[in-house]
Design a protein around this motif. Structure first.
Motif, short mmCIF file in Angstrom:
data_model
loop_
_atom_site.label_atom_id
_atom_site.label_comp_id
_atom_site.label_asym_id
_atom_site.label_seq_id
_atom_site.Cartn_x
_atom_site.Cartn_y
_atom_site.Cartn_z
N ALA A 36 -1.38 21.49 -9.98
CA ALA A 36 -0.33 22.44 -9.57
C ALA A 36 0.91 22.31 -10.43
N SER A 37 1.04 21.17 -11.10
CA SER A 37 2.22 20.97 -11.95
C SER A 37 2.09 21.66 -13.30
N SER A 38 0.90 22.20 -13.59
CA SER A 38 0.68 22.88 -14.86
C SER A 38 1.48 24.17 -14.91
N ALA A 39 1.85 24.59 -16.12
CA ALA A 39 2.63 25.82 -16.29
C ALA A 39 1.87 27.02 -15.75
N ALA A 40 0.57 27.06 -16.06
CA ALA A 40 -0.30 28.11 -15.51
C ALA A 40 -1.62 27.44 -15.13
N ARG A 41 -2.11 27.73 -13.96
CA ARG A 41 -3.25 27.00 -13.42
C ARG A 41 -4.56 27.58 -13.95
N GLN A 42 -5.23 26.81 -14.76
CA GLN A 42 -6.51 27.26 -15.33
C GLN A 42 -7.66 26.78 -14.45
N ARG A 43 -8.57 27.71 -14.16
CA ARG A 43 -9.78 27.34 -13.43
C ARG A 43 -10.96 27.38 -14.40
N THR A 44 -11.82 26.38 -14.31
CA THR A 44 -13.02 26.32 -15.13
C THR A 44 -14.24 26.18 -14.24
N VAL A 45 -15.13 27.15 -14.31
CA VAL A 45 -16.39 27.12 -13.56
C VAL A 45 -17.51 26.83 -14.55
N THR A 46 -18.29 25.80 -14.24
CA THR A 46 -19.41 25.40 -15.11
C THR A 46 -20.71 25.52 -14.33
N VAL A 47 -21.69 26.19 -14.91
CA VAL A 47 -23.03 26.28 -14.34
C VAL A 47 -24.01 25.70 -15.36
N VAL A 48 -24.79 24.74 -14.92
CA VAL A 48 -25.80 24.11 -15.78
C VAL A 48 -27.15 24.23 -15.09
N PHE A 49 -28.15 24.72 -15.81
CA PHE A 49 -29.49 24.77 -15.22
C PHE A 49 -30.54 24.39 -16.25
N ARG A 50 -31.67 23.92 -15.74
CA ARG A 50 -32.80 23.54 -16.59
C ARG A 50 -34.01 24.37 -16.25
N THR A 51 -34.68 24.87 -17.27
CA THR A 51 -35.98 25.50 -17.09
C THR A 51 -36.91 24.89 -18.12
#
Length: 275
Positions: A218-233
């Protein structure tokens, strides 16, 4: 005369003995070789993986999907610049049959969006270990490194497919938080985040999959969200990293909306691999 008759007899006897030894040695050698050969054919090598090549990462994401993930693309008025944005930038690799990736970065009037797609084909060089088994171990290492929280008691344990509707962005600050083990993530506890939005394993995507969701401090100048999806086939592991940083420091990217977009892309890539 007797001496002359005796010598040939000895020679014949010696010849017979030598022939017998030679025959026994040859038979013995044949038996041993045959056993060794049978042993070699009985111990079969581990199965190779399903995939021998990889898709081209920069060409794997349709334009309409990029429009959804990177809204700034449609705001680019110059046609050549817009096509360049669609093309993405290939990541450095020395063997595209083993690894291929692509990344996009597009600014809009409200945010800057990043997207990374990475394909990794795992190959085992141990005849006793299949490519699939090797890939399972690599995937397990990635999942462990993600530090996914334990499922909450209220969670049914079954992940659902992303819905077509997204929650309003005004609910973002209350609906998303990063992993508790990540010092750069949101300080809110996992219990404040709905179970279906917490970092978790996913059902129905490849052979196994997980999702991680991190929101900067929350202390960041602008709040970056990172969504990571990892899958194996089979012996291919696919990683999707989708990040958004709003222009206004008071805003926070919506967790559900970003997760839905990333998961829909993951499902498209999985279907393309299996098609």
């Amino acid at each position: 005369m007797q001496r002359k008759a005796y010598v040939p007899g000895v020679a014949v006897l010696l010849a017979a003995l030598l022939a017998g030894c030679t025959s026994g040695s040859a038979n013995g050698g044949t038996a041993d070789d045959s056993k060794g050969s049978n042993t070699g054919t009985t111990a079969s090598a581990a199965e190779p993986g399903k995939y021998r090549t990889l898709p081209e990462a920069c060409g794997s994401v349709p334009h309409d999907t990029l429009d959804s993930l990177l809204p700034g693309i449609k705001q680019i008025t110059d046609e050549q610049q817009r096509e360049k944005a669609y093309a993405g930038d290939a990541t450095l690799t020395y063997d595209t049959d083993r690894r291929d990736g692509c990344q996009w970065k597009v600014e809009s009037t409200t945010a800057t969006d990043h997207l990374l797609v990475d394909f990794e084909r795992v190959v085992s060089y141990d005849n006793a270990v299949s490519d699939d088994a090797k890939a399972t171990g690599v995937f397990a290492g990635k999942e462990t490194a993600a530090h996914l929280p334990e499922p909450s008691a209220s969670s049914s344990g079954t992940d659902t497919n992303p819905s077509d509707t997204a929650t309003p962005s005004s609910t973002a600050s209350s609906s998303g938080s990063g992993s508790a083990s990540d010092p750069g993530s949101d300080s809110a506890s996992a219990s404040e985040t709905p179970a279906d939005l917490q970092p978790r394993t996913l059902d129905g995507l490849g052979d196994e999959a997980f999702l991680n969701d991190k929101l900067s401090s929350a202390s960041s100048a602008a709040r970056q969200r990172t969504v990571t999806v990892v899958f194996r086939t089979s012996n291919v592991i696919v990683t999707i990293e989708y990040a958004e940083q709003p222009t206004a420091s008071t805003d926070a990217p919506d967790s559900k909306e970003m997760q839905d977009r990333a998961r829909k892309l993951a499902q498209k890539l999985a279907d393309a691999l299996n098609g």
